[in-house]
Write a protein that holds these residues in place. Structure first.
Motif, mmCIF file in Angstrom:
data_model
loop_
_atom_site.group_PDB
_atom_site.id
_atom_site.type_symbol
_atom_site.label_atom_id
_atom_site.label_comp_id
_atom_site.label_asym_id
_atom_site.label_seq_id
_atom_site.Cartn_x
_atom_site.Cartn_y
_atom_site.Cartn_z
ATOM 1 N N UNK A 1 0.834 -1.261 -0.066
ATOM 2 C CA UNK A 1 0.099 0.057 0.073
ATOM 3 C C UNK A 1 0.822 1.198 -0.086
ATOM 4 N N UNK A 2 0.595 2.357 -0.451
ATOM 5 C CA UNK A 2 1.150 3.607 -0.525
ATOM 6 C C UNK A 2 0.121 4.597 -0.448
ATOM 7 N N UNK A 3 0.510 5.773 0.263
ATOM 8 C CA UNK A 3 -0.115 6.918 0.558
ATOM 9 C C UNK A 3 -0.820 7.458 -0.824
ATOM 10 N N UNK A 4 -2.155 7.857 -1.050
ATOM 11 C CA UNK A 4 -2.685 8.610 -2.001
ATOM 12 C C UNK A 4 -3.202 9.950 -1.781
ATOM 13 N N UNK A 5 -3.251 10.614 -2.637
ATOM 14 C CA UNK A 5 -3.950 12.141 -2.576
ATOM 15 C C UNK A 5 -5.184 12.136 -2.631
ATOM 16 N N UNK A 6 -6.113 12.841 -1.972
ATOM 17 C CA UNK A 6 -7.348 12.962 -1.817
ATOM 18 C C UNK A 6 -8.012 13.823 -2.816
ATOM 19 N N UNK A 7 -8.631 13.057 -3.764
ATOM 20 C CA UNK A 7 -9.233 13.905 -5.014
ATOM 21 C C UNK A 7 -10.824 14.092 -4.941
ATOM 22 N N UNK A 8 -11.156 15.000 -5.628
ATOM 23 C CA UNK A 8 -12.735 15.375 -5.608
ATOM 24 C C UNK A 8 -13.257 14.164 -6.183
ATOM 25 N N UNK A 9 -12.959 13.475 -7.214
ATOM 26 C CA UNK A 9 -13.356 12.314 -7.679
ATOM 27 C C UNK A 9 -13.563 11.151 -6.762
ATOM 28 N N UNK A 10 -12.641 11.083 -5.907
ATOM 29 C CA UNK A 10 -12.896 9.783 -4.977
ATOM 30 C C UNK A 10 -13.778 10.203 -3.953
ATOM 31 N N UNK A 11 -14.033 11.267 -3.667
ATOM 32 C CA UNK A 11 -15.120 11.691 -2.852
ATOM 33 C C UNK A 11 -16.541 11.572 -3.566
ATOM 34 N N UNK A 12 -16.654 11.982 -4.926
ATOM 35 C CA UNK A 12 -18.017 11.755 -5.577
ATOM 36 C C UNK A 12 -18.370 10.270 -5.736
ATOM 37 N N UNK A 13 -17.319 9.518 -5.952
ATOM 38 C CA UNK A 13 -17.601 7.977 -6.186
ATOM 39 C C UNK A 13 -18.012 7.203 -5.026
ATOM 40 N N UNK A 14 -17.964 7.872 -3.702
ATOM 41 C CA UNK A 14 -17.996 7.263 -2.531
ATOM 42 C C UNK A 14 -19.442 7.584 -2.021
ATOM 43 N N UNK A 15 -20.004 6.372 -1.223
ATOM 44 C CA UNK A 15 -21.367 6.678 -0.828
ATOM 45 C C UNK A 15 -21.283 7.065 0.694
ATOM 46 N N UNK A 16 -20.204 6.776 1.251
ATOM 47 C CA UNK A 16 -19.656 7.071 2.697
ATOM 48 C C UNK A 16 -18.278 7.638 2.799
ATOM 49 N N UNK A 17 -18.075 8.902 3.529
ATOM 50 C CA UNK A 17 -16.981 9.302 3.544
ATOM 51 C C UNK A 17 -16.697 9.556 4.856
ATOM 52 N N UNK A 18 -15.543 8.910 5.563
ATOM 53 C CA UNK A 18 -15.123 8.655 6.917
ATOM 54 C C UNK A 18 -13.893 9.454 6.812
ATOM 55 N N UNK A 19 -13.907 10.568 7.732
ATOM 56 C CA UNK A 19 -12.748 11.364 8.047
ATOM 57 C C UNK A 19 -11.994 11.021 9.156
ATOM 58 N N UNK A 20 -10.729 11.291 9.361
ATOM 59 C CA UNK A 20 -9.811 11.110 10.360
ATOM 60 C C UNK A 20 -9.079 12.188 10.826
ATOM 61 N N UNK A 21 -9.546 13.371 11.146
ATOM 62 C CA UNK A 21 -8.561 14.296 11.411
ATOM 63 C C UNK A 21 -8.148 15.321 10.492
ATOM 64 N N UNK A 22 -8.852 15.188 9.221
ATOM 65 C CA UNK A 22 -8.297 16.040 8.144
ATOM 66 C C UNK A 22 -9.047 17.212 7.891
ATOM 67 N N UNK A 23 -10.307 17.651 8.930
ATOM 68 C CA UNK A 23 -10.942 18.969 9.196
ATOM 69 C C UNK A 23 -11.606 19.319 7.855
#
Length: 137
Positions: A68-90
């Motif tokens: 696994x490797x860290x990936x950058x948050x994209x608008x597309x990833x959020x749009x493609x998801x039903x549930x978004x769980x944040x952990x301290x990204x404010x």
């Protein structure tokens, strides 16, 4: 429910560096759902590599994060998801209407010893198990 165009619910886990908490949560959901949930993880400021302690404590659970490797948050990833769980990204996580958002207050495992990271891992596992029970009744 699924925004991904299929019948699987999709979940995006987001933390700042995508090197510990979000990676552990994504790995657990992938493992525990048996592929019944589409899983993504990302970071608002991704690190260079995964937290070695997170990789070690997940290996204790039989889950391999070495590829696994860290990936950058994209608008597309959020749009493609039903549930978004944040952990301290404010406020860095984009918000879209119709998405389910949860913020999990979890200690950042960066720089912590294995005992602390194990406790964070176990907390994440419990939360992921509860989430999975909601997604796949």
């Amino acid at each position: 429910m699924a925004a991904t165009g299929n019948d699987r619910p999709s979940v995006l886990f987001v933390c700042v560096h995508n090197a510990g908490r979000s990676q552990m949560a994504a790995a657990y959901l992938q493992e525990l759902s048996g592929g019944k949930v589409s899983v993504l993880s990302a970071g608002s400021e991704p690190g260079d590599r995964l937290n070695p302690a997170a990789v070690a404590v997940m290996a204790e659970e039989g889950i391999d994060l070495t590829q696994a490797s860290p990936k950058v948050l994209t608008t597309e990833a959020v749009q493609a998801s039903d549930v978004v769980i944040t952990m301290g990204c404010g406020d860095t996580c984009p918000v879209f209407p119709g998405k389910r958002y949860e913020d999990w207050q979890l200690e950042d495992p960066a720089g912590k010893d294995l005992e602390v990271v194990r406790a964070i891992r176990d907390d994440i596992k419990g939360r992921v198990t509860a989430l999975l029970a909601e997604l796949i009744p």
